[in-house]
Enzyme design. Structure first.
Site, mmCIF file in Angstrom:
data_model
loop_
_atom_site.group_PDB
_atom_site.id
_atom_site.type_symbol
_atom_site.label_atom_id
_atom_site.label_comp_id
_atom_site.label_asym_id
_atom_site.label_seq_id
_atom_site.Cartn_x
_atom_site.Cartn_y
_atom_site.Cartn_z
ATOM 1 N N ASP A 6 0.851 -1.192 0.000
ATOM 2 C CA ASP A 6 0.000 0.000 0.000
ATOM 3 C C ASP A 6 0.884 1.238 0.000
ATOM 4 O OD1 ASP A 6 -3.266 0.316 0.910
ATOM 5 O OD2 ASP A 6 -2.016 2.094 0.667
ATOM 6 N N TYR A 15 -12.764 5.943 -14.510
ATOM 7 C CA TYR A 15 -12.805 4.766 -13.645
ATOM 8 C C TYR A 15 -13.503 3.604 -14.362
ATOM 9 C CZ TYR A 15 -13.854 2.254 -9.229
ATOM 10 O OH TYR A 15 -13.964 1.334 -8.219
ATOM 11 N N ALA A 37 -18.628 -2.365 -1.258
ATOM 12 C CA ALA A 37 -18.312 -2.409 0.169
ATOM 13 C C ALA A 37 -18.164 -1.004 0.731
ATOM 14 C CB ALA A 37 -17.002 -3.176 0.388
HETATM 15 P P1 NAD Z 1 -9.717 1.872 -0.161
HETATM 16 O O1 NAD Z 1 -9.436 3.288 -0.498
HETATM 17 O O2 NAD Z 1 -10.143 1.579 1.227
HETATM 18 O O3 NAD Z 1 -8.462 0.971 -0.481
HETATM 19 C C1 NAD Z 1 -7.662 1.152 -1.598
HETATM 20 C C2 NAD Z 1 -6.219 1.141 -1.162
HETATM 21 O O4 NAD Z 1 -5.392 1.225 -2.310
HETATM 22 C C3 NAD Z 1 -5.854 2.313 -0.269
HETATM 23 O O5 NAD Z 1 -5.342 1.852 0.971
HETATM 24 C C4 NAD Z 1 -4.797 3.064 -1.062
HETATM 25 O O6 NAD Z 1 -3.783 3.639 -0.248
HETATM 26 C C5 NAD Z 1 -4.249 2.001 -1.972
HETATM 27 N N1 NAD Z 1 -3.633 2.572 -3.177
HETATM 28 C C6 NAD Z 1 -4.103 3.576 -3.943
HETATM 29 N N2 NAD Z 1 -3.249 3.806 -4.956
HETATM 30 C C7 NAD Z 1 -2.228 2.939 -4.819
HETATM 31 C C8 NAD Z 1 -1.044 2.687 -5.559
HETATM 32 N N3 NAD Z 1 -0.758 3.415 -6.633
HETATM 33 N N4 NAD Z 1 -0.236 1.716 -5.156
HETATM 34 C C9 NAD Z 1 -0.510 0.979 -4.045
HETATM 35 N N5 NAD Z 1 -1.608 1.198 -3.297
HETATM 36 C C10 NAD Z 1 -2.460 2.160 -3.683
HETATM 37 O O7 NAD Z 1 -10.824 1.359 -1.177
HETATM 38 P P2 NAD Z 1 -11.521 -0.050 -1.423
HETATM 39 O O8 NAD Z 1 -12.936 0.197 -1.561
HETATM 40 O O9 NAD Z 1 -11.049 -1.033 -0.473
HETATM 41 O O10 NAD Z 1 -10.990 -0.388 -2.882
HETATM 42 C C11 NAD Z 1 -10.367 -1.579 -3.250
HETATM 43 C C12 NAD Z 1 -10.634 -1.860 -4.704
HETATM 44 O O11 NAD Z 1 -12.001 -2.180 -4.888
HETATM 45 C C13 NAD Z 1 -10.355 -0.704 -5.642
HETATM 46 O O12 NAD Z 1 -9.749 -1.198 -6.815
HETATM 47 C C14 NAD Z 1 -11.717 -0.173 -5.961
HETATM 48 O O13 NAD Z 1 -11.776 0.500 -7.198
HETATM 49 C C15 NAD Z 1 -12.527 -1.439 -5.969
HETATM 50 N N6 NAD Z 1 -13.951 -1.248 -5.780
HETATM 51 C C16 NAD Z 1 -14.449 -0.909 -4.578
HETATM 52 C C17 NAD Z 1 -15.810 -0.759 -4.459
HETATM 53 C C18 NAD Z 1 -16.426 -0.444 -3.129
HETATM 54 O O14 NAD Z 1 -17.647 -0.470 -3.027
HETATM 55 N N7 NAD Z 1 -15.656 -0.179 -2.117
HETATM 56 C C19 NAD Z 1 -16.654 -0.928 -5.541
HETATM 57 C C20 NAD Z 1 -16.110 -1.289 -6.747
HETATM 58 C C21 NAD Z 1 -14.755 -1.445 -6.861
#
Ligand code: NAD
Length: 911
Positions: free
Chosen positions: A529, A657, A689
């Site tokens: 991360d 996105y 989530a």
């Molecule tokens: P989150 O922000 O809690 O976690 C994402 C993590 O990725 C963060 O801790 C951030 O520091 C890290 N990150 C960002 N850029 C980075 C990089 N360049 N290198 C390394 N780490 C990096 O969000 P989340 O909801 O847990 O997201 C996880 C994945 O799920 C993402 O790909 C997101 O697009 C996808 N997603 C989430 C949802 C949702 O409902 N939460 C829905 C669809 C897709």
């Protein structure tokens, strides 16, 4: 060497504040204030002498081979049965051997020390090698009486033997007097006590010193040869005086526990000795005396073995585990000293069928279930058939003890309607971690502290008292263990031991949940991360990844933090290098890192477009590529990509996105083909989530419910060896899962394929083009072209929908000898195995040797080449409707063994 080889203790968790007795009853018995200091231990309503003896004995047998115990002596003045061997009962509960002596020692407070001397002398005589001596007492006294203050409930256990001795037995001296300081007539409920002053002056202070000096003379020793002096005496001042009289300095005198738990009757010399042994050093010399109608004095010297005794609760552990109670009426109720209305339900019959108790004694007393000798699945109760649906073997069960198996709570309730002495009745389903479950009563807990997933330990307790017939019924109950981490899973059979996972963006949200669970299931995890802001801005921070690594390590897992950005090829390489350098391999990659830069297209500046593309789409490429190289070398890999509903279905203000997220699907569609033959599977999850990314998007109540924990199981399954899926997309959130597919409608043919249709033709045929009535998925581009090529394939003469496909698989094999071209078979020596699936399928093998061809139904021993296909596809292949190469690349045709030889088929047969 003869002596004590192990010890154990048990003091009930409930401690009554003595002052609460005085506060309730001081108006009636003001003198009791003199002894109202500290607490006394008291049994829960479902405990008695037997249950405490079981616990002390289990503690004592920790790390010992139970099958080596040759006798069990149970010592108590308060046994629940006057005529039923309680030692025999406890022995059955402990699952000791049947061919041993189990005997009760009773009717005097020194029955414990007398039994101990007997046991030591027996071992010394060589008759038996290991004897378990357990003393336990739950003495009753009338309310608001000095003795109610002085007494406590408890038990302790000593194993004596001739190997691994922790305290060598040097000798003993016993006195037997009919000194009646108290007694209990056989028809009385309570002890009758003679005047305390007389008991103190003529009893304790004369008889104990006489026994001790008798021992000194016998062994030619003095108080200088004693480091710890153990003797119970609940008269506090007299305890001190006796020690002084014997010449023992105060530091030699072991505490009599008046403040901590009170005097535990015949168990008390053992309780005090166990406490002394817990603190003893090799070389310490301990003198122990037990008073009651005389006195036994014993002398021991501690050996080096004490240092290698396995850890146990002991007396100190039990004293620490306490629940302070100020509620004196509760104490009275638990001891049946007040009568309360229990309701009609309490009148339910409680008669015990002795025949059933005998027949099922192992199950009811010993908590013995079964374990399948075929598949190893434990189950409770033991039955003829194995409960494992994949096994179901009959009569394969061997005895399996559940009492010490780790277990946790699957469900529970607090029932105020059920009859209970301590409502609500708390009970529920407990699951043994290694298999087996049953509905159990919970005890020693408060409903408010019980949680699903909490670990429990099993204890043997009273279930009912049949007052009419004077019988106590017992069974095992579950004690929820305070402060234990909830176990959410049943025995995890999907594990990742020896595997290495990379989770990108694992410092928070979904990635963190994946990393924690992977580690819990045995994987070594690279927690990547960058620690940047939600939009990817900032220099990043190491703390999110570090925190997750700390969490994993605290839970006993293995992980390493990595702070590189997935957005650059160097970052991707560094992440994979971290896995290889730290753990030596890569088995799984979860491409999860993500940021958001939402803007409508008009406002979407290139930097916002690029930043999102870089993290999501290029990020997956950057990390997966170097990992894929490793996986290919290892012939194994699992890759998960993270898409989104925004990409699959569209979401306002997220063109960047959505494009990136759908781009990942395209990436997967091709990578699945490239990885397939290396056993690398790649799949995509579209999660939903409550995380940092969605906190301002989701309504608060939904945000709370949509925890990452609900997405985690699907993602972990996709990472597992069990998952054979390849190239699939799944939605996951809040416990709802479904598959998403890119599907194609049946479409229509316009024209004959030689002249392009006009725009007007398209307009005219719009509905047919749009038809989505029979959508179809295709595994790859070649297969997707199939319907188009098929549409323009020249029809065979006479082919009508009716005649088409009439040829059966059987017909084909019958026709093979005719189709065989002997002239092309010179020098050919092969066996083709055909395994055809589907309704018309079966197995045939075709042997070609010396210019001949033989078709045989069934499987060949060791075929040269094996061809596997579905029946329809096989017919189409033979009749020329399906191209062999496209059938092979699309996966419809599978060839095993010598693939090159399969090319001979075309040459050798003309259909
Ligand atoms: P989150 O922000 O809690 O976690 C994402 C993590 O990725 C963060 O801790 C951030 O520091 C890290 N990150 C960002 N850029 C980075 C990089 N360049 N290198 C390394 N780490 C990096 O969000 P989340 O909801 O847990 O997201 C996880 C994945 O799920 C993402 O790909 C997101 O697009 C996808 N997603 C989430 C949802 C949702 O409902 N939460 C829905 C669809 C897709």
């Amino acid at each position: 060497m003869i002596g004590i080889t192990s010890y154990g203790g048990y003091i009930p968790r409930l401690r009554l504040n003595r002052m609460s007795i005085f506060q309730s009853m001081g108006w009636f018995a003001p003198a009791i204030v003199m002894v109202a200091q500290g607490e006394r231990s008291f049994c829960n309503w479902d405990e008695d002498t037997v249950t405490m003896a079981v616990e002390a004995s289990r503690d004592c047998l920790a790390g010992k081979d139970k099958s080596k115990v040759d006798a069990h002596y149970l010592c108590s003045t308060t046994l629940p049965f006057a005529d039923r061997s309680c030692a025999g009962l406890v022995k059955t509960v402990l699952n000791l051997r049947d061919d041993i002596i189990a005997e009760d020692f009773s009717a005097s407070l020194k029955c414990g020390t007398s039994a101990l001397v007997t046991a030591l002398d027996t071992v010394k005589g060589g008759e038996k090698r290991n004897i378990l001596v357990t003393a336990s007492d739950k003495r009753e006294a009338r309310a608001a009486y000095f003795y109610e203050m002085w007494f406590g409930d408890g038990a302790a256990s000593l194993l004596v033997g001739d190997t691994d001795v922790i305290a060598e037995y040097k000798g003993s001296y016993s006195l037997s007097y009919d000194f009646v300081d108290h007694y209990r007539g056989s028809w009385n409920e309570y002890d009758y006590m003679w005047e305390e002053r007389w008991v103190r002056d003529e009893g304790y202070s004369k008889i104990i010193p006489e026994a001790v000096t008798g021992l000194f003379d016998k062994l030619s020793i003095s108080m200088d040869d004693v480091d710890k002096l153990v003797f119970p005496c609940f008269f506090k001042a007299e305890h001190r005086n006796i020690a002084k009289k014997l010449g023992a300095a105060p530091e030699k005198v072991v505490d009599n526990f008046h403040e901590a738990c009170g005097e535990t009757g015949s168990a008390h010399p053992f309780v005090m000795l166990v406490s002394a042994l817990e603190k003893a050093k090799p070389g310490d010399r301990i003198l122990m005396a037990g008073f009651g109608q005389g006195c036994d004095a014993l002398y021991f010297q501690v050996t080096n073995n004490i240092e290698s005794l396995p850890a146990r609760k002991g007396i100190s552990g039990c004293l620490e585990n306490k629940k302070a109670v100020d509620n004196y009426p509760k104490f009275l109720k638990f001891r049946n000293l007040i009568k309360t209305e229990m309701g009609i339900r309490a009148e339910a019959p409680t008669q015990t069928a002795m025949s059933v108790l005998w027949r099922k004694r192992k199950m009811l007393m010993g908590l013995i279930g079964g374990k399948c000798t075929e598949c190893g699945t434990p189950q409770f109760p033991k039955m003829d058939m194995c409960v494992n649906p994949d096994c179901n073997a009959l009569n394969t069960q061997e005895d399996y003890e559940f009492a010490d198996e780790p277990a946790f709570i699957k469900s529970f309730t607090g029932d105020l309607l059920a009859v209970s002495i301590d409502p609500p009745a708390v009970y529920g389903m407990i699951q043994f971690e290694n298999g087996g479950r049953f509905m159990a009563d919970f005890t020693d807990c408060e409903l408010s502290d019980v949680q699903v997933g909490q670990q429990v330990s099993m204890v043997f307790r009273r279930r009912y008292a049949d007052k009419e017939r004077g019988f106590t019924g017992y069974f095992w109950k579950a004690v929820p263990l305070p402060g234990t981490a909830p176990i959410k899973e049943e025995k995890a059979d999907i594990r990742f031991d020896d595997q290495v996972a990379i989770v990108t963006g694992a410092g928070a949200g979904l990635g963190r949940a994946y990393a924690l669970e992977l580690a819990q299931r045995g994987a070594r995890v690279v927690v990547n991360d960058l620690g940047g802001a939600r939009d990817g801005a900032g220099d990043g921070s190491k703390s999110p990844a570090d925190r997750v690594v700390d969490e994993i390590k605290a839970a006993g897992g293995e992980a390493v933090a990595n702070y590189d950005s997935v957005a650059t090829p160097e970052g991707g390489r560094a992440i994979v290098d971290a896995a290889v350098k730290t753990f030596g391999r890569v088995d799984m990659v979860i491409n999860n890192a993500g940021i958001l830069r939402d803007k409508t297209l008009v406002k979407m500046e290139p930097e916002n477009w690029d930043a999102v593309m870089d993290v999501h789409l290029k990020g997956a490429y950057n990390v997966t590529r170097p990992a894929f190289v490793r996986m290919r070398e290892n012939g194994y890999g699992r890759i998960v990509l993270t898409s989104s509903a925004a990409g699959l279905y569209g979401n306002f203000g997220q063109t960047n996105y959505s494009a990136a997220k759908m781009g990942l699907v395209g990436f997967m569609n091709t990578l699945k083909l490239e990885g397939d033959k290396h056993n690398i599977r790649v799949n995509t999850v579209a999660p939903i989530a409550g995380t940092r990314l969605t906190e301002d998007v989701l309504p608060p109540d939904l945000f709370e419910k949509l925890t990452p924990e609900f997405v985690k199981p699907l993602v972990l399954y996709l990472c597992s060896e069990k998952c054979e899926e390849n190239g699939m997309i799944f939605n996951a959130g809040m416990g709802y899962f479904n598959r998403v597919a890119i599907a194609t409608g049946p479409g229509t043919v316009i024209g004959d394929g030689t002249q392009p249709p006009t725009v007007e033709d398209i307009h005219r045929n719009w509905d047919a083009i749009n038809d989505f009535s029979v959508p179809k998925e295709f595994p790859n581009t070649t297969a997707a072209f199939g319907p188009m090529l098929d549409a323009f394939r020249p029809k065979k003469k006479d082919e009508t929908p009716e005649t088409k496909g009439k040829l059966s698989v059987g017909d084909i094999f019958k026709g093979i000898p005719k189709a065989f071209r002997a002239d092309k078979a010179a020098g050919v020596d092969v066996v083709f195995q055909f395994d055809i699936s589907g309704g018309e399928g079966g197995s045939w093998h075709v042997t070609i040797k010396d210019g001949t061809c033989e078709v045989t139904e069934g499987s060949a021993g060791s075929p040269t080449t094996t061809v596997k296909m579905g029946d329809d596809d096989f017919v189409k292949l033979i009749t020329g409707e399906l191209n062999a190469m496209s059938a092979f690349t699309s996966g419809m045709l599978k060839i095993e063994g010598d693939v090159m030889k399969s090319q001979l088929i075309e040459k050798l047969f003309k259909f």
